[in-house]
Design a protein around this motif. Structure first.
Motif, PDB file in Angstrom:
ATOM      1  N   PRO A 166       0.804  -1.220   0.000  1.00  0.00           N
ATOM      2  CA  PRO A 166       0.000   0.000   0.000  1.00  0.00           C
ATOM      3  C   PRO A 166       0.844   1.281   0.000  1.00  0.00           C
ATOM      4  O   PRO A 166       0.488   2.261  -0.653  1.00  0.00           O
ATOM      5  CB  PRO A 166      -0.851  -0.086   1.268  1.00  0.00           C
ATOM      6  CG  PRO A 166      -0.688  -1.439   1.817  1.00  0.00           C
ATOM      7  CD  PRO A 166       0.458  -2.095   1.121  1.00  0.00           C
ATOM      8  N   VAL A 167       1.958   1.272   0.706  1.00  0.00           N
ATOM      9  CA  VAL A 167       2.814   2.460   0.742  1.00  0.00           C
ATOM     10  C   VAL A 167       3.421   2.711  -0.636  1.00  0.00           C
ATOM     11  O   VAL A 167       3.386   3.832  -1.151  1.00  0.00           O
ATOM     12  CB  VAL A 167       3.912   2.319   1.827  1.00  0.00           C
ATOM     13  CG1 VAL A 167       5.027   3.330   1.623  1.00  0.00           C
ATOM     14  CG2 VAL A 167       3.308   2.471   3.216  1.00  0.00           C
ATOM     15  N   LEU A 168       3.974   1.670  -1.260  1.00  0.00           N
ATOM     16  CA  LEU A 168       4.586   1.841  -2.580  1.00  0.00           C
ATOM     17  C   LEU A 168       3.544   2.230  -3.627  1.00  0.00           C
ATOM     18  O   LEU A 168       3.808   3.078  -4.488  1.00  0.00           O
ATOM     19  CB  LEU A 168       5.338   0.578  -2.986  1.00  0.00           C
ATOM     20  CG  LEU A 168       6.585   0.274  -2.143  1.00  0.00           C
ATOM     21  CD1 LEU A 168       7.146  -1.102  -2.483  1.00  0.00           C
ATOM     22  CD2 LEU A 168       7.635   1.352  -2.300  1.00  0.00           C
ATOM     23  N   GLU A 169       2.348   1.648  -3.556  1.00  0.00           N
ATOM     24  CA  GLU A 169       1.279   2.020  -4.494  1.00  0.00           C
ATOM     25  C   GLU A 169       0.876   3.485  -4.306  1.00  0.00           C
ATOM     26  O   GLU A 169       0.634   4.194  -5.284  1.00  0.00           O
ATOM     27  CB  GLU A 169       0.063   1.112  -4.295  1.00  0.00           C
ATOM     28  CG  GLU A 169       0.269  -0.295  -4.820  1.00  0.00           C
ATOM     29  CD  GLU A 169      -0.849  -1.256  -4.400  1.00  0.00           C
ATOM     30  OE1 GLU A 169      -1.874  -0.811  -3.820  1.00  0.00           O
ATOM     31  OE2 GLU A 169      -0.692  -2.472  -4.656  1.00  0.00           O
ATOM     32  N   THR A 170       0.807   3.938  -3.058  1.00  0.00           N
ATOM     33  CA  THR A 170       0.432   5.325  -2.798  1.00  0.00           C
ATOM     34  C   THR A 170       1.514   6.275  -3.296  1.00  0.00           C
ATOM     35  O   THR A 170       1.206   7.289  -3.938  1.00  0.00           O
ATOM     36  CB  THR A 170       0.165   5.545  -1.293  1.00  0.00           C
ATOM     37  OG1 THR A 170      -0.878   4.645  -0.881  1.00  0.00           O
ATOM     38  CG2 THR A 170      -0.257   6.972  -1.008  1.00  0.00           C
ATOM     39  N   ILE A 171       2.771   5.959  -3.026  1.00  0.00           N
ATOM     40  CA  ILE A 171       3.865   6.797  -3.532  1.00  0.00           C
ATOM     41  C   ILE A 171       3.785   6.874  -5.052  1.00  0.00           C
ATOM     42  O   ILE A 171       3.935   7.939  -5.637  1.00  0.00           O
ATOM     43  CB  ILE A 171       5.236   6.244  -3.078  1.00  0.00           C
ATOM     44  CG1 ILE A 171       5.424   6.442  -1.571  1.00  0.00           C
ATOM     45  CG2 ILE A 171       6.378   6.912  -3.860  1.00  0.00           C
ATOM     46  CD1 ILE A 171       6.627   5.724  -0.983  1.00  0.00           C
ATOM     47  N   ASN A 172       3.523   5.727  -5.682  1.00  0.00           N
ATOM     48  CA  ASN A 172       3.426   5.655  -7.139  1.00  0.00           C
ATOM     49  C   ASN A 172       2.261   6.494  -7.662  1.00  0.00           C
ATOM     50  O   ASN A 172       2.415   7.297  -8.587  1.00  0.00           O
ATOM     51  CB  ASN A 172       3.235   4.200  -7.561  1.00  0.00           C
ATOM     52  CG  ASN A 172       3.890   3.826  -8.866  1.00  0.00           C
ATOM     53  OD1 ASN A 172       4.226   2.676  -9.074  1.00  0.00           O
ATOM     54  ND2 ASN A 172       4.089   4.753  -9.769  1.00  0.00           N
ATOM     55  N   ASP A 177       2.692  10.194  -6.704  1.00  0.00           N
ATOM     56  CA  ASP A 177       3.911  10.637  -7.387  1.00  0.00           C
ATOM     57  C   ASP A 177       4.641  11.721  -6.595  1.00  0.00           C
ATOM     58  O   ASP A 177       4.846  12.832  -7.063  1.00  0.00           O
ATOM     59  CB  ASP A 177       3.592  11.117  -8.804  1.00  0.00           C
ATOM     60  CG  ASP A 177       4.834  11.235  -9.671  1.00  0.00           C
ATOM     61  OD1 ASP A 177       5.832  10.532  -9.391  1.00  0.00           O
ATOM     62  OD2 ASP A 177       4.808  12.036 -10.617  1.00  0.00           O
ATOM     63  N   ILE A 178       5.083  11.358  -5.382  1.00  0.00           N
ATOM     64  CA  ILE A 178       5.746  12.328  -4.512  1.00  0.00           C
ATOM     65  C   ILE A 178       7.266  12.295  -4.597  1.00  0.00           C
ATOM     66  O   ILE A 178       7.938  13.083  -3.938  1.00  0.00           O
ATOM     67  CB  ILE A 178       5.320  12.153  -3.038  1.00  0.00           C
ATOM     68  CG1 ILE A 178       5.771  10.795  -2.505  1.00  0.00           C
ATOM     69  CG2 ILE A 178       3.840  12.385  -2.864  1.00  0.00           C
ATOM     70  CD1 ILE A 178       5.707  10.690  -0.989  1.00  0.00           C
ATOM     71  N   LEU A 179       7.816  11.390  -5.386  1.00  0.00           N
ATOM     72  CA  LEU A 179       9.264  11.291  -5.500  1.00  0.00           C
ATOM     73  C   LEU A 179       9.743  12.148  -6.660  1.00  0.00           C
ATOM     74  O   LEU A 179       9.186  12.105  -7.755  1.00  0.00           O
ATOM     75  CB  LEU A 179       9.680   9.827  -5.724  1.00  0.00           C
ATOM     76  CG  LEU A 179      11.157   9.495  -5.568  1.00  0.00           C
ATOM     77  CD1 LEU A 179      11.628   9.725  -4.135  1.00  0.00           C
ATOM     78  CD2 LEU A 179      11.411   8.039  -5.952  1.00  0.00           C
ATOM     79  N   SER A 180      10.773  12.949  -6.422  1.00  0.00           N
ATOM     80  CA  SER A 180      11.307  13.800  -7.485  1.00  0.00           C
ATOM     81  C   SER A 180      12.000  12.948  -8.551  1.00  0.00           C
ATOM     82  O   SER A 180      12.379  11.804  -8.285  1.00  0.00           O
ATOM     83  CB  SER A 180      12.288  14.822  -6.897  1.00  0.00           C
ATOM     84  OG  SER A 180      13.363  14.147  -6.283  1.00  0.00           O
ATOM     85  N   ASP A 181      12.163  13.486  -9.747  1.00  0.00           N
ATOM     86  CA  ASP A 181      12.856  12.769 -10.815  1.00  0.00           C
ATOM     87  C   ASP A 181      14.264  12.417 -10.355  1.00  0.00           C
ATOM     88  O   ASP A 181      14.973  13.257  -9.802  1.00  0.00           O
ATOM     89  CB  ASP A 181      12.934  13.615 -12.087  1.00  0.00           C
ATOM     90  CG  ASP A 181      11.591  13.742 -12.786  1.00  0.00           C
ATOM     91  OD1 ASP A 181      10.660  12.989 -12.430  1.00  0.00           O
ATOM     92  OD2 ASP A 181      11.471  14.587 -13.686  1.00  0.00           O
ATOM     93  N   GLY A 182      14.653  11.163 -10.564  1.00  0.00           N
ATOM     94  CA  GLY A 182      15.953  10.690 -10.122  1.00  0.00           C
ATOM     95  C   GLY A 182      16.001  10.344  -8.650  1.00  0.00           C
ATOM     96  O   GLY A 182      17.047   9.950  -8.128  1.00  0.00           O
ATOM     97  N   GLY A 183      14.856  10.467  -7.958  1.00  0.00           N
ATOM     98  CA  GLY A 183      14.793  10.186  -6.523  1.00  0.00           C
ATOM     99  C   GLY A 183      14.894   8.705  -6.215  1.00  0.00           C
ATOM    100  O   GLY A 183      14.787   7.848  -7.100  1.00  0.00           O
ATOM    101  N   ILE A 184      15.077   8.399  -4.931  1.00  0.00           N
ATOM    102  CA  ILE A 184      15.308   7.031  -4.471  1.00  0.00           C
ATOM    103  C   ILE A 184      14.338   6.678  -3.342  1.00  0.00           C
ATOM    104  O   ILE A 184      14.104   7.484  -2.445  1.00  0.00           O
ATOM    105  CB  ILE A 184      16.750   6.875  -3.941  1.00  0.00           C
ATOM    106  CG1 ILE A 184      17.753   7.141  -5.066  1.00  0.00           C
ATOM    107  CG2 ILE A 184      16.970   5.494  -3.334  1.00  0.00           C
ATOM    108  CD1 ILE A 184      19.183   7.262  -4.572  1.00  0.00           C
ATOM    109  N   ILE A 185      13.809   5.459  -3.403  1.00  0.00           N
ATOM    110  CA  ILE A 185      13.050   4.874  -2.292  1.00  0.00           C
ATOM    111  C   ILE A 185      13.881   3.698  -1.804  1.00  0.00           C
ATOM    112  O   ILE A 185      14.303   2.857  -2.607  1.00  0.00           O
ATOM    113  CB  ILE A 185      11.663   4.355  -2.732  1.00  0.00           C
ATOM    114  CG1 ILE A 185      10.828   5.479  -3.331  1.00  0.00           C
ATOM    115  CG2 ILE A 185      10.945   3.697  -1.545  1.00  0.00           C
ATOM    116  CD1 ILE A 185       9.579   4.982  -4.041  1.00  0.00           C
ATOM    117  N   LEU A 186      14.122   3.629  -0.503  1.00  0.00           N
ATOM    118  CA  LEU A 186      14.870   2.525   0.059  1.00  0.00           C
ATOM    119  C   LEU A 186      14.007   1.827   1.096  1.00  0.00           C
ATOM    120  O   LEU A 186      13.584   2.447   2.065  1.00  0.00           O
ATOM    121  CB  LEU A 186      16.161   3.031   0.696  1.00  0.00           C
ATOM    122  CG  LEU A 186      17.234   1.953   0.776  1.00  0.00           C
ATOM    123  CD1 LEU A 186      18.595   2.544   0.514  1.00  0.00           C
ATOM    124  CD2 LEU A 186      17.184   1.232   2.083  1.00  0.00           C
ATOM    125  N   CYS A 187      13.700   0.541   0.841  1.00  0.00           N
ATOM    126  CA  CYS A 187      12.848  -0.241   1.737  1.00  0.00           C
ATOM    127  C   CYS A 187      13.687  -1.270   2.484  1.00  0.00           C
ATOM    128  O   CYS A 187      14.524  -1.938   1.887  1.00  0.00           O
ATOM    129  CB  CYS A 187      11.783  -0.999   0.953  1.00  0.00           C
ATOM    130  SG  CYS A 187      10.622   0.025   0.071  1.00  0.00           S
TER     131      CYS A 187
END
Length: 179
Positions: A124-130, A133-143
């Motif tokens: 659910p967290v990754l789907e919501t981020i997707n 669309d809160i990550l800037s271009d070239g941004g990183i998510i680390l789980c």
């Protein structure tokens, strides 16, 4: 538990007295920062499921422009605030549900996702981020997850880059491709 490097290097961080909060181990934390070491300075960081706040604090110590700490636990919020104060940092620390926060926040360059392993919150967290669309271009998510946990792919322009295994822990790195 200490800050590894930067302006707060060597500062001891407060840890929880009970096992409700699971801090990232020193070995895993060191690996995290080996992976993202050149992607921190001047960036806006989200420490989701902050716990002790050690990942966001490490980023601030290494020159991140801003860090926001989110946790739904009153104890975690208190610990994060104490740790920020001990390191001489000031940052927003919110006691809030992660999914609710994601639906109404701004953009971030780096997002740490480390929920309680058995809470079934990764998808659910990754789907919501997707979708938001809160990550800037070239941004990183680390789980951070258990090693055996399958981490899902994300929809373009998000891309699962790589899994790293450290004992019983897995780090999964996602990036948002520049369009």
């Amino acid at each position: 538990m200490r800050v590894i490097t930067g302006t707060a290097r060597g500062r001891r961080l407060k840890t929880p007295e009970n096992s409700d909060i699971r801090p990232t181990t020193d070995n895993v934390k060191e690996s995290v920062f080996n992976i993202i070491q050149f992607d921190i300075e001047g960036r806006r960081v989200l420490d989701l499921f902050a716990g002790t706040g050690q990942l966001g604090i490490e980023c601030l110590s290494r020159g991140a422009a801003e860090a926001v700490f989110i946790d739904d636990s009153r104890e975690a919020v208190r610990i994060v605030k104490d740790n920020l104060k001990a390191c001489g940092f000031s940052a927003p620390v919110l006691q809030q549900d992660a999914l609710s926060y994601l639906r109404s926040c701004g953009r971030f360059d780096l997002i740490f996702v480390d929920p309680p392993y058995d809470a079934n919150l990764y998808e659910p967290v990754l789907e919501t981020i997707n979708s938001v669309d809160i990550l800037s271009d070239g941004g990183i998510i680390l789980c951070e997850s258990r090693r055996e946990r399958y981490m899902p792919d994300m929809k373009a322009p998000y891309l699962k880059r790589r899994d790293y295994n450290y004992g019983r822990v897995k780090l999964t790195v996602y990036v948002k491709e520049t369009v």
